[in-house]
Design an enzyme around this catalytic site. Structure first.
Site, PDB file in Angstrom:
ATOM      1  N   ASN A 182      -7.276 -58.017 -17.875  1.00 30.06           N
ATOM      2  CA  ASN A 182      -8.909 -57.898 -17.822  1.00 30.06           C
ATOM      3  C   ASN A 182      -9.098 -58.725 -16.480  1.00 30.06           C
ATOM      4  O   ASN A 182      -9.482 -58.237 -15.482  1.00 30.06           O
ATOM      5  CB  ASN A 182      -9.441 -58.621 -18.838  1.00 30.06           C
ATOM      6  CG  ASN A 182     -10.785 -58.580 -18.998  1.00 30.06           C
ATOM      7  OD1 ASN A 182     -11.828 -58.254 -17.839  1.00 30.06           O
ATOM      8  ND2 ASN A 182     -11.430 -58.796 -20.048  1.00 30.06           N
ATOM      9  N   ASP A 183      -9.034 -60.195 -16.376  1.00 32.03           N
ATOM     10  CA  ASP A 183      -9.441 -60.926 -15.077  1.00 32.03           C
ATOM     11  C   ASP A 183      -8.493 -60.673 -13.924  1.00 32.03           C
ATOM     12  O   ASP A 183      -9.200 -60.589 -13.011  1.00 32.03           O
ATOM     13  CB  ASP A 183      -8.959 -62.498 -15.802  1.00 32.03           C
ATOM     14  CG  ASP A 183      -9.890 -62.826 -17.000  1.00 32.03           C
ATOM     15  OD1 ASP A 183     -11.204 -62.283 -17.121  1.00 32.03           O
ATOM     16  OD2 ASP A 183      -9.534 -63.521 -17.652  1.00 32.03           O
TER      17      ASP A 183
END
Lengths: 463, 102
Positions: free
Chosen positions: A389-390
């Site tokens: 995600n990040d």
């Protein structure tokens, strides 16, 4: 065995450690390197057992037998997905050994009435402080990774003040103990305060920052061994300890750089705490996302020529690495080029994704580092984001107000199509919303990573 | 001031740090996990100090002996567990050729 011969044995051991680490520079020679280091350790241990001072063999052999048994069972049973926990625990044990040895030296000198001089009192203090911190800090890291306790930062009012106060207390104790190193009250107080500090310093650090914490504790376990080397005037400990200390520090720096954050920010910033979530909650509605199915994806995959898979911690949680290998085999069979993009902080420890994919028999040539693969995304047909995600968040490049602005990320959004497999729309561990999900070329598939990949593989096979 | 052995040990420390930085910088990110577990095993060298602590106390060092014994157990877990798990991991890293290209 004479002292000279023992020193010589330690020198051979140190050389083997260095050669062993040097052989880790390539996967082809790495196994040999590990074996060389193990032989070095064996030489050092055997030489020590032959020292004339060693008089009580039963207790030594009992300790070695118990430790070997536990170590061997743990090493052969541990799941590859649990490797971060294992390394955290091993770091902690290294710290524990240093505290115990330094304290034993104090007790032993006390009964002999042998007051330490020169650098020894300082080294005792350093061994106890660093070793104690490493022990309990690693146990907390272990508990967070094993999900025995919550992975999100634990914060309370006045936390920084309490930690600062305790750190000051530890510093005062260090000075006092250096001046009177055989005072048992001071010694026990320092042991207690460093154990407490280890816990309190790691609980406010979030799960996503664990790669940094583990690397730093790895370094500490080496530095503690090094300090113990000064306590015992033993060059084997000094050399090995500083090698490990240097290794951990380099990894810590690589991890911090990969997150574009300073070490201080990682340790005291409580990234991913409630305020970060609140901040992102205020963000304007970025649009809607459309959920696609594995069948939809199969159509696009079958028409692709190149695919880059981006694994993240979600792959580890879902134990999806074997399913991913089968998808890769199927795609390669269909003549599609498949590579993996590995972000330095993907997962919970340095190199976590590489180990999982290697376990699933993905050849390591397909595992490509961030700097090398980023220029390839614009020419790639499909980027498949799997539980990451990040590390793929374009806000890091585009949105100056984002908490992760400036962090080097994998530029998946430059690929023609992006598939993101995710369990839900919840933000990642850092609690930051990801604009990638709302881009026009992004298609979301919701579900368990492993299940989705298996369905996708079947769909591609039958397309 | 510091006596000669301490200066010698400090010299060793500084030089070993430089060697460490040189050698470790060449380890690719691919192998960072085995590097950590392997270096963990190396930091288990504390077992050498633990052996000396546990085994030379005679009759008058009960607490020191038991601390030494506990240190031997912890450090040996590090050494044996560290080297074995590293070996297990490294055995998994295979080049494209050796993988059966079905």
């Amino acid at each position: 065995m004479t002292t000279t011969l023992i020193q010589f044995a330690y020198l051979i051991a140190a050389v083997l450690f260095i050669l062993g680490l040097r052989n880790l520079s390539s996967p082809k020679t790495a196994t040999l390197g590990n074996q060389m280091a193990a032989v070095g350790m064996l030489i050092a241990i055997v030489a020590t057992l032959l020292v004339s001072e060693v008089v009580d063999y039963p207790i030594v052999l009992a300790g070695v037998a118990v430790g070997s048994l536990i170590g061997a069972v743990a090493a052969s049973r541990i799941e590859m997905t649990a490797m971060p926990q294992m390394v955290a625990l091993l770091n902690g044990f290294g710290g524990a050994a240093s505290v115990l040895v330094a304290s034993a030296e104090v007790f032993s000198r006390t009964t002999q009435g042998n007051e330490p001089t020169g650098i020894v009192p300082g080294a005792i203090v350093a061994s106890v402080l660093i070793g104690g911190l490493t022990l309990t800090g690693s146990l907390v890291a272990f508990a967070k990774l094993q999900e025995v306790m919550t992975g999100s930062p634990i914060q309370y009012p006045g936390q920084q003040y309490l930690n600062g106060f305790l750190a000051l207390g530890a510093l005062v104790l260090c000075v006092l103990l250096t001046m009177s190193p055989l005072d048992p009250v001071l010694l026990w107080s320092l042991i207690g305060i460093s154990l407490l500090l280890g816990v309190l310093l790691v609980i406010p650090i979030g799960g996503a920052d664990m790669p940094v914490v583990i690397a730093l504790l790895n370094s500490y376990s080496g530095l503690a061994a090094c300090a113990t080397g000064f306590v015992l005037d033993n060059s084997a400990l000094v050399i090995s300890g500083s090698l490990v200390g240097a290794s951990g520090l380099i990894l810590t720096k690589i991890m911090c750089d990969a997150m574009n954050r300073s070490l201080a920010n990682v340790l005291f910033g409580a990234f991913g705490a409630q305020d970060a979530v609140a901040a992102s909650g205020e963000a304007v509605d970025q649009g809607t996302v459309t959920a696609y199915t594995p069948m939809d994806a199969a159509v696009i995959f079958s028409n692709a020529r190149s695919v880059i898979i981006v694994p993240g911690y979600g792959m580890a949680v879902a134990q999806a690495q074997h399913a991913v290998r089968e998808l890769t085999d199927q795609l390669v069979e269909n003549g599609i080029e498949v590579n993996f993009a590995i972000h330095p902080v993907a997962g919970r420890m340095p190199g976590h994704m590489n180990v999982l994919l290697a376990e699933a028999d993905v050849p390591y040539e397909r595992l490509v580092e961030m700097d090398e693969i980023n220029p390839q995304f614009p020419e790639t047909d499909v980027a498949l984001v799997l539980g990451a995600n990040d590390v793929v968040n374009p806000a890091a490049r585009e949105d100056e107000t984002s908490p992760i602005y400036g962090m080097p990320v994998l530029e998946v959004d430059r690929a023609e199509h992006v598939f993101v497999i995710k369990r839900s729309m919840n933000p990642g561990f850092a609690g930051i919303q990801n604009p990638l999900f709302f881009k026009d070329n992004t298609m979301m598939i919701f579900g368990d990573a492993k299940k989705v990949i298996i369905e996708l593989t079947d769909a591609v096979k039958n397309y | 001031m510091l006596e000669a052995p301490a200066i010698a040990a400090l010299t060793i420390l500084v030089l070993a740090l430089f060697v460490g930085v040189e050698v470790i910088s060449k380890v690719p990110p691919l192998l960072h996990t085995p590097l950590m577990s392997g270096s963990n095993a190396i930091s288990g060298i504390t077992v050498v100090g633990a052996i000396l602590m546990a085994a030379n106390q005679g009759e008058n060092g009960t607490l020191a002996t038991w601390f030494g014994f506990a240190a031997i157990v912890f450090a040996t877990i590090n050494v044996v567990g560290g080297f074995m798990v590293t070996n297990r991991m490294l055995a998994m890293f295979k080049p494209k050729k050796s993988k059966s290209e079905e």
